[in-house]
Motif scaffolding. Structure first.
Motif, PDB file in Angstrom:
ATOM      1  N   ALA A 118       0.830  -1.201   0.000  1.00  0.00           N
ATOM      2  CA  ALA A 118       0.000   0.000   0.000  1.00  0.00           C
ATOM      3  C   ALA A 118       0.864   1.251   0.000  1.00  0.00           C
ATOM      4  CB  ALA A 118      -0.924  -0.007   1.218  1.00  0.00           C
ATOM      5  N   ALA A 119       1.995   1.211   0.740  1.00  0.00           N
ATOM      6  CA  ALA A 119       2.893   2.369   0.787  1.00  0.00           C
ATOM      7  C   ALA A 119       3.515   2.640  -0.573  1.00  0.00           C
ATOM      8  CB  ALA A 119       3.984   2.135   1.834  1.00  0.00           C
ATOM      9  N   VAL A 120       3.869   1.584  -1.298  1.00  0.00           N
ATOM     10  CA  VAL A 120       4.423   1.746  -2.644  1.00  0.00           C
ATOM     11  C   VAL A 120       3.428   2.461  -3.546  1.00  0.00           C
ATOM     12  CG1 VAL A 120       5.076   0.493  -4.748  1.00  0.00           C
ATOM     13  CG2 VAL A 120       6.021  -0.208  -2.542  1.00  0.00           C
ATOM     14  N   MET A 121       2.175   2.013  -3.511  1.00  0.00           N
ATOM     15  CA  MET A 121       1.176   2.608  -4.392  1.00  0.00           C
ATOM     16  C   MET A 121       0.763   3.999  -3.929  1.00  0.00           C
ATOM     17  SD  MET A 121       1.170   0.442  -6.724  1.00  0.00           S
ATOM     18  CE  MET A 121      -0.095   1.174  -7.770  1.00  0.00           C
ATOM     19  N   LEU A 122       0.874   4.277  -2.632  1.00  0.00           N
ATOM     20  CA  LEU A 122       0.634   5.635  -2.150  1.00  0.00           C
ATOM     21  C   LEU A 122       1.695   6.581  -2.705  1.00  0.00           C
ATOM     22  CD1 LEU A 122      -0.686   7.792  -0.351  1.00  0.00           C
ATOM     23  CD2 LEU A 122       0.731   6.950   1.550  1.00  0.00           C
ATOM     24  N   ALA A 123       2.961   6.162  -2.654  1.00  0.00           N
ATOM     25  CA  ALA A 123       4.037   6.989  -3.199  1.00  0.00           C
ATOM     26  C   ALA A 123       3.839   7.223  -4.690  1.00  0.00           C
ATOM     27  CB  ALA A 123       5.394   6.318  -2.940  1.00  0.00           C
ATOM     28  N   PHE A 124       3.451   6.174  -5.394  1.00  0.00           N
ATOM     29  CA  PHE A 124       3.183   6.309  -6.828  1.00  0.00           C
ATOM     30  C   PHE A 124       2.019   7.266  -7.071  1.00  0.00           C
ATOM     31  CE2 PHE A 124       0.370   4.725 -10.251  1.00  0.00           C
ATOM     32  CZ  PHE A 124       1.168   5.034 -11.343  1.00  0.00           C
TER      33      PHE A 124
END
Length: 254
Positions: free
Chosen positions: A182-188
Motif C-alpha cells: 500500500a505504501a508503494v502505491m501511495l508513493a506512486f
C-alpha cells in the motif's frame, strides 16, 4: 520498505503521469475552470463525462483521494498476496527474480511512454476482465455533483486498466507485505497527483501540451533509466551506498 526506497516510486509516478494526461485527462478535465470543451468525435470514456457545478478544487481533491485509495488497495492486495503465498523473505531466488521483473517492467513503461514499444497495452487488455465488473458501477454513482460522488468516481476510475499502474504493482508485490504494498502505491499515486490536479484545473489546454512527443520522450527516458539502474544493481554493477536513491525495490524489506 523504508521511506528512502519510496522516493524513486514517487518519481516514476511524477514522470509517468504524462501517460495519465491521455488516459485520465478527460474525466479530470471535466472539472476545468474553463468549462466544458466540445465533445470528441469518439467518446474517450465508456460513460458520459460532463462538466459539473462542484467547486473545481474540491472535485479534484475528492476524485484524486478516491483514485489513490484504490491504488493503495491494489498495492495491499499485491504485496499481501505475494508475501502470504510465496513468503518472499525466505525465498531469495524468487525475490531476486521478482526484482528483475519489476525493473524490466519499468523499462517497458519507459518504452511505452516513448511510443517505442506498446507491449504494456497487452496488460491493459488483461485488466478488462476486472473493469467489466467495475464499469457499470460508474453509472450508479450518477452525475458527480458532490464531493462524495467524486470520491466514489475516483475510487472506481482507479481500477481502469492501465499499464503504468500494473508496472508499479510489480514493485508492490516485491515489497514483502500488504502494508508495504500500500505504501508503494501511495508513493506512486502522490507522484501522479500534481499532474492530475493540474489537469483538473487547467483542462484540455494542458492535456494537449503534455501529449507532445518530446515531453513523452523525455519522461519515458527518465523512467527507463530507473529500470536500467535497477537491472544494473541486480547484476552487481552499482554501489549500494547510493543505489536506493535511484533503484526501485532496493529498500524492500519483509
Amino acid at each position: 520498505m523504508h521511506g528512502l526506497a519510496l522516493f524513486p516510486v514517487f518519481l516514476v509516478g511524477l514522470f509517468g503521469s504524462v501517460h495519465c494526461a491521455g488516459m485520465c485527462g478527460g474525466i479530470v478535465g471535466a472539472l476545468s475552470v474553463g468549462g466544458a470543451s466540445p465533445p470528441p468525435a469518439r467518446p474517450a470514456f465508456p460513460v458520459p463525462v460532463r462538466t459539473v457545478t462542484l467547486a473545481p478544487a474540491a472535485g479534484v481533491a475528492a476524485y484524486n483521494t478516491g483514485r489513490i485509495a484504490s491504488y493503495m488497495a491494489a498495492g495491499a492486495l499485491a504485496g499481501g498476496a505475494a508475501a502470504g503465498a510465496a513468503k518472499f523473505a525466505s525465498l531469495p531466488a524468487l525475490q531476486e527474480a521478482a526484482y528483475w521483473a519489476a525493473n524490466l517492467m519499468l523499462v517497458a513503461l519507459g518504452l511505452f511512454l516513448m511510443d517505442a514499444w506498446r507491449g504494456l497495452a497487452r496488460l491493459e487488455q488483461g485488466g478488462q476482465a476486472l473493469w467489466r465488473h467495475v464499469r457499470p458501477l460508474l453509472r450508479r454513482v450518477g452525475q458527480p455533483s458532490t464531493s462524495a460522488r467524486m470520491l466514489a468516481a475516483g475510487a472506481l476510475w482507479g481500477w481502469l486498466p492501465c499499464g503504468m499502474v500494473y508496472s508499479v504493482l510489480a514493485t508492490a508485490m516485491l515489497s514483502g507485505s500488504a502494508l508495504n504494498g500500500a505504501a508503494v502505491m501511495l508513493a506512486f499515486g502522490l507522484g501522479t497527483l500534481p499532474m492530475l490536479a493540474a489537469l483538473g484545473l487547467a483542462g484540455q489546454r494542458l492535456r494537449a501540451r503534455l501529449q507532445a512527443p518530446r515531453v513523452r520522450l523525455a519522461c519515458g527516458l527518465v523512467i527507463a533509466a530507473f529500470g536500467l539502474a535497477g537491472l544494473a544493481r541486480a547484476a552487481g554493477g552499482l554501489p549500494d551506498s547510493w543505489v536506493q536513491l535511484v533503484c526501485i525495490g532496493a529498500g524492500s524489506a519483509a
